[in-house]
Design a protein around this motif. Structure first.
Motif, PDB file in Angstrom:
ATOM      1  N   LEU A   1     -31.503 -50.136  31.190  1.00  0.00           N
ATOM      2  CA  LEU A   1     -30.723 -50.985  30.295  1.00  0.00           C
ATOM      3  C   LEU A   1     -29.888 -51.976  31.097  1.00  0.00           C
ATOM      4  CD1 LEU A   1     -29.968 -51.570  27.347  1.00  0.00           C
ATOM      5  CD2 LEU A   1     -28.074 -49.954  27.610  1.00  0.00           C
TER       6      LEU A   1
ATOM      7  N   THR B   1     -27.623 -49.294  23.528  1.00  0.00           N
ATOM      8  CA  THR B   1     -28.961 -49.895  23.552  1.00  0.00           C
ATOM      9  C   THR B   1     -29.253 -50.612  22.232  1.00  0.00           C
ATOM     10  OG1 THR B   1     -29.747 -48.167  25.055  1.00  0.00           O
ATOM     11  CG2 THR B   1     -31.422 -49.431  23.867  1.00  0.00           C
TER      12      THR B   1
ATOM     13  N   ILE C   1     -36.725 -47.182  27.397  1.00  0.00           N
ATOM     14  CA  ILE C   1     -35.340 -46.716  27.328  1.00  0.00           C
ATOM     15  C   ILE C   1     -35.149 -45.797  26.129  1.00  0.00           C
ATOM     16  CG2 ILE C   1     -32.950 -47.452  26.916  1.00  0.00           C
ATOM     17  CD1 ILE C   1     -33.699 -50.068  28.458  1.00  0.00           C
TER      18      ILE C   1
ATOM     19  N   TYR D   1     -37.442 -51.827  26.672  1.00  0.00           N
ATOM     20  CA  TYR D   1     -36.593 -51.187  25.658  1.00  0.00           C
ATOM     21  C   TYR D   1     -37.292 -49.997  25.020  1.00  0.00           C
ATOM     22  CZ  TYR D   1     -32.551 -54.240  25.753  1.00  0.00           C
ATOM     23  OH  TYR D   1     -31.402 -54.874  26.135  1.00  0.00           O
TER      24      TYR D   1
ATOM     25  N   SER E   1     -30.361 -45.474  31.445  1.00  0.00           N
ATOM     26  CA  SER E   1     -29.170 -46.282  31.709  1.00  0.00           C
ATOM     27  C   SER E   1     -29.455 -47.357  32.749  1.00  0.00           C
ATOM     28  CB  SER E   1     -28.030 -45.380  32.186  1.00  0.00           C
ATOM     29  OG  SER E   1     -26.904 -46.141  32.545  1.00  0.00           O
TER      30      SER E   1
END
Length: 477
Positions: free
Chosen positions: A160, A238, A205, A202, A157
């Protein structure tokens, strides 16, 4: 607790700053004191439960996004604008509103970016748990796996939010070359803070979320503690900001299968708002996150709804009736007019900007509209509106085609998530879409500021203070 640091010149970086912030916080005192006071046994799993219960650190989210978004309007010449013009302490608010080159200039006494520091502080906490919990002297395998999984969700989190504040909007064609943010995945002060690529961020994540899911509980005691629904909600968010709409819809559906509760605002009045649930027990919230500077309804930094945003509401919308107030509630100043966001002040607690049930419904609705399913999109929008719009008024909306449905979904996102960070993120991802493309202008102190679709100001620059600590961090243009 002692933190051993070998000074390598340029590699102390954000982690040291984050740790120095984090370990002075009140919420961490139990963890710091356990080895000296003997209240807990060193090396046991309970220590790390205390760390993960430190909501002061782990709920952190950016606040500057709301200042930059078109949700906000500061009236030039008003007491608020005049106060902000001369108020150095709240200079970040003014400069974010102006889309300034530097929100935290180094020659200002308030030159540290609380957003950056708080998010990396949360990452430092998460890294400690992820690294150390597998070596505890007690705890079942399931308990160990759950704590590591919770920490991974908090870390995912935070990354992101960092990526959508300090990096370009995700585009698959350029993500392997666009700058990301420093990836710190180990509790160490001995690594370079080169930013790497946005794709690497990304990827990290997604890896955290996917590896965490199996070990997370189905139910959460408080909204601050990650659950499976939290993880699916974060995954849906996401994928949405990666423009992977079908994947986002699938993850949103998985979150809703676990929690699809909505607060029925039509049953409340301003007089009965005392019964509105606190953030930690709000059934709509999948994972609570709050802006670092807390409550917004103080006179200088109050969030005034823009004319554009006000135009999306009418008197039958309970989000307008319950979550906003006239200027006279904020201040008795003669020209303090307009309408102001007030939800966080009502309960005297920060507003949630983390994943929620309404967000999952609207992610599914957007995916349906983009998949040429306007009726399905509007059914999802209307499912949300049934708990927001007073009976007897226009609750159910319709769309003439997929493009019309997409516009209505975006309007509903603005109404539902006003001053919840997501509007700025949406402005970023939609700026190149001709259906939503717009040049924004605003006036402050007699000067006009412009935000064009191709502006670099859709990406906040990193505070010079952080770059001075770690010169390998490349600055945004």
């Amino acid at each position: 607790m002692k933190i051993a640091i070998k000074h390598s010149g340029r590699k102390l970086a954000v982690v040291v700053a984050a740790l120095s912030i984090g370990f002075t916080m009140t919420g961490c005192e139990k963890y710091v004191d356990i080895k000296t006071q003997g209240q807990l046994t060193p090396g046991t799993i309970e220590n790390y439960r205390y760390l993960l219960n430190n909501t002061t650190a782990l709920e952190a989210a950016p606040t500057v996004s709301d200042m930059a978004s078109d949700d906000l309007e500061i009236i030039d010449g008003s007491p608020q604008q005049i106060s902000l013009a001369s108020n150095d302490f709240n200079g970040y608010y003014r400069r974010a509103y102006q889309w300034a080159d530097d929100i935290y200039p180094i020659d200002n006494q308030y030159h540290k970016d609380d957003n950056w520091g708080a998010l990396y502080n949360a990452i430092a906490y998460a890294n400690t748990v992820i690294s150390e919990v597998p070596n505890v002297s007690d705890g079942t395998p399931a308990e160990i796996s759950q704590l590591v999984a919770e920490a991974k969700i908090h870390r995912a989190s935070a990354y992101l939010m960092l990526a959508n504040t300090y990096a370009k909007p995700y585009q698959q064609a350029s993500a392997n070359t666009d700058l990301g943010v420093p990836l710190v995945l180990q509790p160490t002060t001995e690594q370079s803070l080169d930013r790497g690529t946005l794709q690497q961020v990304y990827d990290a994540i997604l890896a955290d979320i996917e590896s965490a899911l199996p070990a997370l509980p189905v139910q959460q005691q408080f909204t601050t503690l990650p659950s499976k629904a939290s993880a699916y909600g974060l995954l849906a968010r996401t994928y949405l900001y990666m423009n992977r709409y079908a994947d986002a819809a699938k993850a949103a559906e998985q979150a809703l299968a676990l929690n699809d509760k909505l607060n029925d605002l039509t049953k409340l009045t301003a007089a009965t708002m005392a019964s509105y649930p606190l953030r930690v027990s709000n059934p709509e919230i999948l994972l609570s996150k709050i802006p670092v500077n807390g409550i917004t309804a103080y006179t200088t930094t109050a969030l005034r709804l823009s004319k554009d945003l006000l135009g999306l509401f009418d008197a039958t919308d309970q989000r307008y009736n319950l979550f906003t107030v006239p200027g006279s509630t904020i201040s008795s100043w003669e020209v303090y007019d307009g309408r102001y966001f007030y939800l966080d002040y009502i309960k005297n607690e920060g507003r949630n900007v983390g994943p929620s049930v309404p967000e999952m419904l609207l992610i599914k609705a957007e995916a349906a509209a983009r998949d040429n399913q306007p009726a399905a999109a509007m059914a999802l929008v209307n499912r949300l509106r049934a708990s927001r719009i007073l009976p007897g008024s226009t609750v159910n909306l319709s769309a003439t085609d997929a493009d019309d449905a997409l516009v209505k979904v975006m309007q509903e996102r603005r109404r539902e998530f006003m001053f919840r960070m997501l509007r700025w993120w949406d402005m970023r991802r939609l700026k190149d879409d001709t259906r939503f493309q717009k040049t924004y202008t605003r006036t402050f102190g007699g000067s006009t500021f412009t935000l064009a679709p191709n502006s670099n100001r859709y990406v906040f620059r990193i505070a010079q203070y952080e770059i001075n600590l770690s010169p390998e961090i490349a600055q945004n243009p």
